[in-house]
Design a protein around this motif. Structure first.
Motif, PDB file in Angstrom:
ATOM      1  N   VAL A   4       0.842  -1.192   0.000  1.00  0.00           N
ATOM      2  CA  VAL A   4       0.000   0.000   0.000  1.00  0.00           C
ATOM      3  C   VAL A   4       0.879   1.244   0.000  1.00  0.00           C
ATOM      4  CG1 VAL A   4      -1.783   1.283   1.255  1.00  0.00           C
ATOM      5  CG2 VAL A   4      -1.847  -1.219   1.201  1.00  0.00           C
ATOM      6  N   LEU A   5       0.490   2.219  -0.808  1.00  0.00           N
ATOM      7  CA  LEU A   5       1.203   3.498  -0.876  1.00  0.00           C
ATOM      8  C   LEU A   5       0.227   4.630  -0.597  1.00  0.00           C
ATOM      9  CD1 LEU A   5       3.597   5.386  -1.649  1.00  0.00           C
ATOM     10  CD2 LEU A   5       2.779   5.225  -4.029  1.00  0.00           C
ATOM     11  N   GLY A   6       0.613   5.537   0.302  1.00  0.00           N
ATOM     12  CA  GLY A   6      -0.129   6.769   0.526  1.00  0.00           C
ATOM     13  C   GLY A   6       0.638   7.922  -0.081  1.00  0.00           C
ATOM     14  N   LEU A   7      -0.007   8.685  -0.964  1.00  0.00           N
ATOM     15  CA  LEU A   7       0.650   9.772  -1.683  1.00  0.00           C
ATOM     16  C   LEU A   7       0.007  11.096  -1.312  1.00  0.00           C
ATOM     17  CD1 LEU A   7       2.741  10.600  -3.815  1.00  0.00           C
ATOM     18  CD2 LEU A   7       0.979  10.240  -5.564  1.00  0.00           C
TER      19      LEU A   7
ATOM     20  N   HIS B 144      -4.042   2.350  10.825  1.00  0.00           N
ATOM     21  CA  HIS B 144      -4.599   1.010  11.044  1.00  0.00           C
ATOM     22  C   HIS B 144      -4.370   0.090   9.857  1.00  0.00           C
ATOM     23  CE1 HIS B 144      -7.766   2.896   8.667  1.00  0.00           C
ATOM     24  NE2 HIS B 144      -8.241   1.686   8.424  1.00  0.00           N
ATOM     25  N   VAL B 145      -4.020   0.659   8.692  1.00  0.00           N
ATOM     26  CA  VAL B 145      -3.776  -0.154   7.502  1.00  0.00           C
ATOM     27  C   VAL B 145      -2.419  -0.848   7.597  1.00  0.00           C
ATOM     28  CG1 VAL B 145      -3.385  -0.018   5.011  1.00  0.00           C
ATOM     29  CG2 VAL B 145      -5.264   1.249   6.044  1.00  0.00           C
ATOM     30  N   ARG B 146      -1.472  -0.201   8.250  1.00  0.00           N
ATOM     31  CA  ARG B 146      -0.099  -0.702   8.301  1.00  0.00           C
ATOM     32  C   ARG B 146      -0.011  -2.096   8.905  1.00  0.00           C
ATOM     33  NH1 ARG B 146       4.138   0.400  12.195  1.00  0.00           N
ATOM     34  NH2 ARG B 146       6.181   0.083  11.236  1.00  0.00           N
ATOM     35  N   SER B 147      -0.867  -2.378   9.867  1.00  0.00           N
ATOM     36  CA  SER B 147      -0.820  -3.689  10.523  1.00  0.00           C
ATOM     37  C   SER B 147      -1.473  -4.788   9.694  1.00  0.00           C
ATOM     38  CB  SER B 147      -1.506  -3.606  11.889  1.00  0.00           C
ATOM     39  OG  SER B 147      -2.867  -3.220  11.742  1.00  0.00           O
ATOM     40  N   GLN B 148      -2.223  -4.423   8.653  1.00  0.00           N
ATOM     41  CA  GLN B 148      -2.942  -5.417   7.856  1.00  0.00           C
ATOM     42  C   GLN B 148      -2.183  -5.834   6.596  1.00  0.00           C
ATOM     43  OE1 GLN B 148      -6.986  -4.109   7.042  1.00  0.00           O
ATOM     44  NE2 GLN B 148      -7.020  -2.882   8.909  1.00  0.00           N
ATOM     45  N   CYS B 149      -1.462  -4.911   5.983  1.00  0.00           N
ATOM     46  CA  CYS B 149      -0.849  -5.179   4.689  1.00  0.00           C
ATOM     47  C   CYS B 149       0.593  -5.664   4.856  1.00  0.00           C
ATOM     48  CB  CYS B 149      -0.889  -3.937   3.817  1.00  0.00           C
ATOM     49  SG  CYS B 149      -0.032  -2.517   4.526  1.00  0.00           S
ATOM     50  N   GLU B 150       1.172  -6.114   3.761  1.00  0.00           N
ATOM     51  CA  GLU B 150       2.572  -6.548   3.781  1.00  0.00           C
ATOM     52  C   GLU B 150       3.507  -5.376   4.016  1.00  0.00           C
ATOM     53  OE1 GLU B 150       5.876  -7.690   0.468  1.00  0.00           O
ATOM     54  OE2 GLU B 150       3.885  -8.565   0.205  1.00  0.00           O
ATOM     55  N   ARG B 151       3.227  -4.245   3.342  1.00  0.00           N
ATOM     56  CA  ARG B 151       4.091  -3.077   3.444  1.00  0.00           C
ATOM     57  C   ARG B 151       3.264  -1.821   3.183  1.00  0.00           C
ATOM     58  NH1 ARG B 151       9.105  -3.547  -0.296  1.00  0.00           N
ATOM     59  NH2 ARG B 151       9.314  -5.366   1.097  1.00  0.00           N
ATOM     60  N   ALA B 152       3.525  -0.763   3.932  1.00  0.00           N
ATOM     61  CA  ALA B 152       2.839   0.515   3.745  1.00  0.00           C
ATOM     62  C   ALA B 152       3.892   1.615   3.641  1.00  0.00           C
ATOM     63  CB  ALA B 152       1.885   0.802   4.896  1.00  0.00           C
ATOM     64  N   LEU B 153       3.760   2.455   2.622  1.00  0.00           N
ATOM     65  CA  LEU B 153       4.688   3.553   2.379  1.00  0.00           C
ATOM     66  C   LEU B 153       3.917   4.863   2.353  1.00  0.00           C
ATOM     67  CD1 LEU B 153       6.750   1.984  -0.549  1.00  0.00           C
ATOM     68  CD2 LEU B 153       7.375   2.032   1.877  1.00  0.00           C
TER      69      LEU B 153
ATOM     70  N   ASP C 204       0.081  -2.424  -4.912  1.00  0.00           N
ATOM     71  CA  ASP C 204      -1.267  -2.979  -5.115  1.00  0.00           C
ATOM     72  C   ASP C 204      -2.380  -1.971  -4.856  1.00  0.00           C
ATOM     73  OD1 ASP C 204      -0.526  -5.891  -5.528  1.00  0.00           O
ATOM     74  OD2 ASP C 204       0.385  -5.527  -3.568  1.00  0.00           O
ATOM     75  N   ARG C 205      -2.192  -1.069  -3.890  1.00  0.00           N
ATOM     76  CA  ARG C 205      -3.200  -0.073  -3.552  1.00  0.00           C
ATOM     77  C   ARG C 205      -2.513   1.289  -3.368  1.00  0.00           C
ATOM     78  NH1 ARG C 205      -5.627  -3.913  -4.754  1.00  0.00           N
ATOM     79  NH2 ARG C 205      -7.305  -5.008  -3.666  1.00  0.00           N
ATOM     80  N   VAL C 206      -3.139   2.343  -3.882  1.00  0.00           N
ATOM     81  CA  VAL C 206      -2.618   3.701  -3.735  1.00  0.00           C
ATOM     82  C   VAL C 206      -3.728   4.596  -3.200  1.00  0.00           C
ATOM     83  CG1 VAL C 206      -1.635   5.711  -4.894  1.00  0.00           C
ATOM     84  CG2 VAL C 206      -0.920   3.425  -5.582  1.00  0.00           C
ATOM     85  N   LEU C 207      -3.433   5.310  -2.127  1.00  0.00           N
ATOM     86  CA  LEU C 207      -4.346   6.309  -1.567  1.00  0.00           C
ATOM     87  C   LEU C 207      -3.765   7.688  -1.856  1.00  0.00           C
ATOM     88  CD1 LEU C 207      -6.692   7.335   0.213  1.00  0.00           C
ATOM     89  CD2 LEU C 207      -5.182   6.995   2.194  1.00  0.00           C
ATOM     90  N   VAL C 208      -4.535   8.524  -2.557  1.00  0.00           N
ATOM     91  CA  VAL C 208      -4.100   9.881  -2.913  1.00  0.00           C
ATOM     92  C   VAL C 208      -4.954  10.869  -2.138  1.00  0.00           C
ATOM     93  CG1 VAL C 208      -3.740  11.527  -4.781  1.00  0.00           C
ATOM     94  CG2 VAL C 208      -3.453   9.075  -5.206  1.00  0.00           C
TER      95      VAL C 208
END
Length: 261
Positions: free
Chosen positions: A40-43, A52-61, A97-101
């Motif tokens: 997951v990427l947050g831009l 709360h997403v960080r604990s669910q996914c493989e990697r969060a940036l 896999d997922r991007v939040l803008v």
């Protein structure tokens, strides 16, 4: 026009920012789906919505634009934030896999280039969640919040932008119907404003939230086929020659020769 990172942090630390995080976070959560094993990427400025997403996914940036500034995230452990050029992100193709803008689309110089870059780093079938200020809402008309800066959008404008950049919109949500004021009465009645706005589909929501899927094939421009005209012979009568006209006169006829009177 972008907003500074210190102003963003101050806003989300305020009571109005807490209300914003609550309702925007709820709308975003409906689109995430299962995140187990995903990257997951947050831009923009996404840390308030990635906790709360960080604990669910493989990697969060968390990537933050250079003209905005960057903060360390998360506050504990290894840092997962970086200062980047959003139009040239340091990621390989098909790696996210997922991007939040959020706090990015309305302030970037070229929205189409931004979405093309996100398309590049998304995996086939990857999804994007866009948070953008509504041009018909009060939040885009007042600079008391970070959503009052940059270019607001209508739903039709977002649809057009998505299709131009090879994304297929699939889910829509509107949120933040209360005025962007720090009044305690408004903050306490935020739930009432939200219920009325969603229940009656009011057009003055503060934010649009759209989920879209990366199209696997870029649509090509279809050009009209130019068909050659078929020429058929046309017989056009031509004027008869002098010889032809004289041949039509009787050969025995020479006219009458008149003598002198």
């Amino acid at each position: 026009m972008s907003i500074d990172i210190t102003d963003l942090r101050s806003f989300y630390a305020s009571p109005l920012g807490a209300v914003t995080r609550r309702y925007v976070g709820r709308a975003i959560d409906r689109f995430w789906g299962p995140l187990t094993g995903l990257r997951v990427l947050g831009l923009g400025y996404a840390p308030p919505y990635l906790l709360h997403v960080r604990s669910q996914c493989e990697r969060a940036l968390a990537f933050m634009p250079a003209n905005q500034g960057v903060v360390n995230w998360p506050s504990t452990g290894a840092s997962a934030s970086a200062l980047v050029d959003p139009l040239m992100m340091p990621l390989p193709d098909s790696s996210i896999d997922r991007v939040l803008v959020v706090h990015a689309l309305e302030t970037v110089e070229s929205p189409t280039e931004l979405l093309h870059e996100i398309w590049r780093i998304l995996t086939p079938g990857g999804r994007i969640i866009l948070v953008a200020p509504n041009r018909r809402g009060l939040w885009a008309r007042m600079d008391t919040t970070p959503f009052g800066y940059g270019q607001p959008y209508s739903r039709s404008q977002l649809k057009s932008l998505m299709r131009q950049t090879w994304f297929s919109p699939e889910g829509w949500a509107e949120t933040l119907y209360m005025p962007p004021l720090t009044s305690r009465l408004l903050l306490r009645t935020a739930q009432v404003w939200e219920g009325i706005g969603v229940g009656f589909s009011m057009p003055f929501a503060g934010l649009h939230i759209v989920e879209a899927t990366k199209q696997l094939y870029r649509p090509g421009t279809v050009q009209a086929v130019r068909r050659s005209r078929r020429f058929s012979p046309v017989f056009v009568p031509s004027p008869a020659s002098q010889v032809t006209r004289s041949s039509l006169i009787s050969p025995g006829f020479r006219g009458v020769k008149q003598g002198p009177t």
